[in-house]
Each structure stands twice: as C-alpha cells, then as structure tokens.
Enzyme design. Structure first.
Site, PDB file in Angstrom:
ATOM      1  CB  SER A 288     -87.125  61.794  87.044  1.00 55.68           C
ATOM      2  OG  SER A 288     -87.021  61.692  85.959  1.00 55.68           O
TER       3      SER A 288
ATOM      4  CG  HIS B  24     -91.345  63.472  85.463  1.00 58.87           C
ATOM      5  ND1 HIS B  24     -91.469  64.117  85.629  1.00 58.87           N
ATOM      6  CD2 HIS B  24     -91.043  62.319  86.056  1.00 58.87           C
ATOM      7  CE1 HIS B  24     -89.955  63.742  85.549  1.00 58.87           C
ATOM      8  NE2 HIS B  24     -89.275  62.315  85.980  1.00 58.87           N
TER       9      HIS B  24
ATOM     10  CG  ASP C 177     -90.588  67.377  84.660  1.00 57.67           C
ATOM     11  OD1 ASP C 177     -91.497  66.654  84.395  1.00 57.67           O
ATOM     12  OD2 ASP C 177     -89.693  67.440  84.873  1.00 57.67           O
TER      13      ASP C 177
END
Length: 688
Positions: A437, A108, A45
């Site tokens: 996600s 994220h 990620d």
C-alpha cells in the site's frame, strides 16, 4: 435490463498497507514545475484528513479546467489541493470508528495520498522519529479522493462506482492500494475492469501487488493494462536497543517512540506473571496474551514475551514495557510500533534474555528510544511483498516494478490508532508503516511526475517509461528474481526521458484477452462495449506489446518462443539503437533486426525476440535482459524463463480452486499471515 454488462456477487477487498523520495533521487530541486499543478491523482482508499498540513493549498490556483468532479459529504471541505472527494458504502456497513463522509478515520488513505502528492511539510516526524521534510512525489499535483474502504474492507460495488466517477471527473492517474485475497479472471475483478476502462480513457492505474509474500503465485492486481507495484526497502531502518542489568546490550527491529531515559526497571518473564485466578498458566502467560498475566506480578515491570503481539496484555497488567521474541519472526525486515516501550529481538537473543532472568536474583532491563540505522542492503524486496508469477496470465511478468514500501513516514489521520494496538488513543499526524500500500503511491507519484512532463502520453507509454528505466536490483538478494521486483526499482527522473516506449492501445489488450481464451461474451464483461473476438484464435500472449518478457515452459518441453514488440521513439529525432542482451547459459536469444533506426519523434519500429533452449524439467527461475542503447538511453526489458510451479493455480476461475491449490502447497492463509508478522496488526488493515 438493457445496458447491464454483467452482474457479480459483491465481495470485499483488503487494503494492502520520508526519506523515500530522496532515496529514489527525486529531490526537491527536481519537482515543482508549473505543469505539475495540472496533474490530478485519484486515490481509491479510506478517504483523507482534509485539514492535514500535507494538503495545504497555499500557492495553488483553482483546479485545472478539465476537472469535473465534486466534493461531497458532511463535515468535509475541499480546497485547491484536495479538489474532489466522494464516498461509497453500498453495503451500508459501518464500524463505530467509521465516518460517513470522505474523512479518513483509519489513516491508510491519508498516508497514501500524502505519499503520492502531499506538499512539503518541515519538521514532520512520528513522535520525534524520522524527523525531516515530509512530501509527496509531485507536491504541486492535485488530489481527488474516492473513499471505498471502511473498517470492514472495500466493497467490489463501491470500487467499480469509484472508477466510473474518477474517469468522469477527469483524473490523470488512479492509485489503488488494495486488492482481492485470491486471483479472479479479469471479468470477475472490479479493479481489472475499472482499470481497463480507465486505460480506455487515457488514465494509468497503479496497483499494489499484495502482502502475501514471500510465497510464489500470490501477486494480485496482475492485469496487463495496469502497473503492479511490489514493495522494497529504503536505506533506513529502525532499531531499538535494550540493556540488561548485567550490561548486555541487544538490538531489535522496531519503531519505539517511548523514552525511558535510561532508567532500568524490574524484568519478568511473562510465564512468571501468570494470572492463575482466571485459569492462566505459565504456558499461556509466556506469550503475554491479554488477561493472561496478573497485575500484582507484572505492574511496574518490563515483561519478556515469547510472541510478537500488540502489547495489550502487558498494558492490561500495568507493565512498563515489553521485550518480545517470536520463534516465527527470525529476521524481520520491516518494523511495527507498539503502544508502550518495546523491542523485538531475535529468538537467539530471546534465549539470552531468558537465561539472564533465570540466573539473576533481581533481573532488570531498560529499552532505548529507536535509532534510524543505515540499511546497506537497500533496496531489497521485503518479505511480505507478494510474488509472481501471475496466476491467470503466466505470459505476463508480474509484478511490474518495485518501489519503497518499508517503514515509510507519511500523513496520518489523528483519529486512527498510532500503533498496532487498536485501542491506542495517542494521536499523530504522521505515522511510519509498511506495505505494498505504501509502494503503490510511490509509483503513482512517479507516474504523475512523468505525466506532467508528457501530458499526451498514453497509460502504456508512462508505464513503459517507468519499467524500462528502472534501477536493476541485485539478483543475489532475491531468490525469486523478477517475480519479486519485476523490472526493478522506479527511477522517476530517468523515466521522464526513456528514449523508446512500448506503447499499447485498447485494441492490443482486447487481442490479448481473446488469445487468453475469452469469447465475445466474456470479453464484453471487461470492455463494456461491442468488442468481439472474431478471427482471433486462442494462443500465447507473446505478441502483446509489453515492456518485459515472460516464458513459462511445462516439464519435458523445450524452451521455444518468438516474441514480437514495437517501440516508439520519444527521444532524439535522428537516433539509432543497437541491441545487446545478457542471458544465462543454455538459453539462446536472437533479436531481429539488431539495430533500430529512427528519423523522427513518434516513429515506430518492430523487432522479434527468438528464445530457444533445451528440454527442461523442474527448471528454476532463470532470467536475463535485453537492452537497446543509443549512447544516451538504455532501454532495458527483463526476460524470464521458468517451469510451472508444482500445483500452481494457473487459469483458475474460482476462489475454491485457488484455496485448494494453495493448501496443497502448504500455503494456507493462517501460516502466511503469521510468517509475515501480519498476525500482529489486525488493527491496521493496510497490513492485510
């Protein structure tokens, strides 16, 4: 050079951007076993914020003895929660916001890591919204971070290297919330190649399905050896009400964390605030584009905008807030947050606001702090979640499963923008965002939960347990049926005791690839070893031991297929399972034998499923299910029959062919981007 398996041009992947665990019935009383601290979740990620409270290691002992990883990079320290961290940047590319270490500046990676394995944190909220206990699915699990994504995207070379390292380091589950924007053959796909090698080493890879829905044939990460996760809603949505000066109250789906305390402000239509000095006009200013409105006309006012942009235009003109209405965003089923008081209302309500402005001498309005409303339609697959069928292997039903991916509260990097506006300087440790996600780490956490209970289960067994025990979603809410939700919504508690599993090994997947038309040379590009396709003829993939059934039929052909499956007993030693099935009219299904008898744990039995039906043409997606029941367990597998979709890009081997086919369907990148509302979020790659 000797040892080089294949050479491919480097490409860039995109990131596919909590009440949720309680919604899945995995409550705090169900987690916390000592075995969970032995499970290591590896995340490819944007990195992680190591000081975040979600990664506090209080009460955790040293990493498991199997751990062989490392903690690299300046200005970064691991602990007994984050036990490993690496970063990769083969392109040597960076943005001013990027940090050359595993530290997350985008948000994220911190969000996905805390969703899958974050510890319990009381009082978490997004500026007061959704306040409560934030936690991951397996709070005692360990986390290993592999930073492969930067502001520009995620490099193929970095992804492959991260998979290599994660496998060698000793992770148990790999979570990958990113993917390519077009389908590639498995030997050209770094995630497919990396997850194949992970599978060979006993590691399940959980992948996001992509955010290119609701159009068909958009699902990414469709390798049969990995778990492909769609995104669905939870029973909570955020609504921001607004009130006009005449007392009318309208509501919009939006995350508004600004409180105007009920104070009303002058209301203006964006077109009436046009900045003529720079050449703007009402037709331009109506959309509230940055720079299109005059500060003299807009300052101190709430602005009605006919587009759902990032709010920068209103901020630049010193506006107080914004009421947005976009003709292309009719019924949004997920929310965004803006850098100023905002709400996003329907086009019909937008006409009401505009009529009020034009008929009132001194129009006013106020916008209220968002409320969390109960979503009675949940769970429902969200519009942006990519749909099947698979562009490369139509015999494999994808996505496999769905998990919460809408309006998810989880950890955030304090350096990352807190809203859709890239230059928003407000800092937060928790954010509410949406995307596959966000659903992927829910499935990763569920897989880790099962792995903790069954450390010796194979990746295929864990995947099977999650799929065959999934909650069945309401087909009346989903015109795409299983192409939107796969087997259904994950049910972690039930997956811990599935009764039977559909197991598969490296050999099974090699046979599948050979039947897909791979030869020995192309096969080795995936396997990286001396595997061959000798004596295996190309054919359909009906005998891969997969926990679902997919049958595509060309126009003018009869429905006819025989599937072979083998199930392994992981329940009671002496048990008997009887088959039942639920199929629509015109489709006939026979299963032989109709009863499976097991005398010990680990025993396997094989059965065949014969599917027949008439000649079909332009046949819509039709589905049913097959269930094996022993009085305690229900082992359910969906069965889908469908025609080729007109112009659908099956068996493509190039980006160009895929793009041409998509364009022939009218599914260009630009209109998909706008239809899903993603055009408003360029600052947040997790939505792309």
């Amino acid at each position: 050079m000797e040892g080089v398996v294949s050479v491919n041009p480097n490409h860039v992947c995109k990131l596919h951007t909590t009440r949720s665990w309680d919604f899945l019935n995995l409550t705090l009383k169900d987690v916390g076993s000592p075995q969970e601290s032995d499970v290591i979740i590896g995340l490819l990620d944007t990195g992680i914020w190591p000081e975040h409270p979600s990664f506090n290691d209080t009460g955790l002992g040293p990493p498991p003895s199997k751990w062989k990883g490392a903690c690299t990079g300046q200005n970064f320290t691991c602990n007994n929660k984050i036990i490993g961290a690496r970063y990769y940047n083969s392109d040597n590319s960076s943005d001013i916001s990027d940090i050359q270490s595993p530290r997350d500046s985008i948000g994220h990676g911190t969000h996905t890591a805390s969703t899958s394995g974050g510890v319990e944190v009381a009082g978490a909220s997004y500026f007061g919204l959704a306040e409560g206990i934030a936690r991951g699915g397996v709070p005692k699990s360990r986390i290993a971070v592999y930073k492969v994504c930067w502001a520009f995207g995620c490099s193929y070379a970095d992804i492959l290297k991260a998979f290599d390292d994660a496998i060698a380091d000793g992770v148990d589950i790999i979570s990958v919330s990113l993917g390519s924007p077009w389908p590639s053959d498995y030997f050209d796909d770094p995630i497919a190649i990396g997850s194949f090698h992970a599978m060979k080493n006993g590691i399940l890879t959980s992948n996001s399905a992509g955010n290119s829905g609701p159009n068909p044939v958009t699902v990414s990460n469709f390798a049969p050896w990995s778990l492909t996760v769609a995104a669905s809603s939870i029973d909570r949505k955020f609504v921001a009400r607004m009130e006009l000066g005449d007392g009318q109250i309208l509501a919009g789906t939006v995350i508004n964390a600004f409180d105007l305390n009920g104070t009303s402000y002058p209301l203006i239509w964006g077109g009436d605030g046009a900045n003529y000095t720079i050449g703007s006009s009402p037709d331009i200013a109506r959309y509230c584009l940055n720079g299109a409105m005059s500060t003299d006309k807009v300052a101190g006012k709430i602005v009605f905008c006919e587009a759902g942009l990032d709010g920068s235009g209103v901020l630049a003109a010193n506006g107080v807030g914004t009421i947005m209405s976009d003709a292309l965003i009719v019924n949004p089923d997920y929310s965004f947050s803006w850098p100023l008081p905002a709400t996003l209302i329907s086009p019909e309500d937008g006409k009401t606001v505009l009529d009020y402005i034009r008929s009132t001498e001194s129009p006013t309005a106020t916008i209220f702090f968002s409320n969390a409303w109960k979503d009675v339609m949940a769970p429902k697959v969200v519009s942006f979640s990519s749909r099947g069928p698979s562009a490369i292997s139509p015999d494999i039903l994808k996505p496999d499963i769905t998990a919460p991916g809408v309006d998810i509260l989880a950890g955030w990097s304090p350096l990352a923008p807190s809203t859709v506006y890239q230059d928003d300087t407000r800092s937060t440790l928790y954010n509410i965002i949406s995307g596959t996600s966000m659903s992927c780490p829910h499935a990763s956490g569920a897989a880790a939960f099962v792995k903790a209970a069954h450390p010796n289960w194979s990746p295929a067994a864990i995947k099977s347990a999650l799929m065959t025990t999934a909650h069945v979603l309401d087909p009346s809410k989903h015109e795409d049926l299983e192409f939107s939700y796969g087997s259904g919504q994950i049910n972690p508690l039930a997956a811990r005791d599935p009764g039977l599993v559909f197991d598969a090994s490296e050999t099974d997947y090699i046979n599948f690839l050979c039947k897909q038309g791979y030869n020995t040379s192309t096969l080795r590009l995936v396997t990286g070893d001396n595997s061959t396709c000798n004596n295996i003829k190309p054919g359909r993939g009906w005998d891969l031991n997969y926990p679902s059934f997919s049958l595509y039929v060309k126009d003018g052909e009869k429905i006819s297929a025989i599937f072979t499956r083998t199930v392994t007993n992981v329940g009671a030693a002496n048990s008997s399972y009887t088959v039942t099935f639920d199929m629509p009219p015109l489709i006939s299904v026979t299963v032989e034998p109709p009863v499976l008898v097991f005398s010990y744990v680990g025993e396997s039995n094989t059965f065949t499923v014969n599917v027949t039906g008439p000649v079909i043409s332009q046949w819509p997606i039709t589905s049913g299910s097959i269930k094996w029941m022993d009085g305690t367990h229900v082992v359910r597998t969906p069965l889908v029959v469908y025609n080729y979709l007109p112009g659908a890009p099956y068996n493509l081997d190039s980006e160009q062919a895929y793009t041409m086919t998509r364009e022939s369907l009218g599914l260009t990148h630009s209109n998909v981007y706008h239809k899903t509302g993603m055009g408003q979020s360029r600052a947040h790659p997790q939505f792309l």
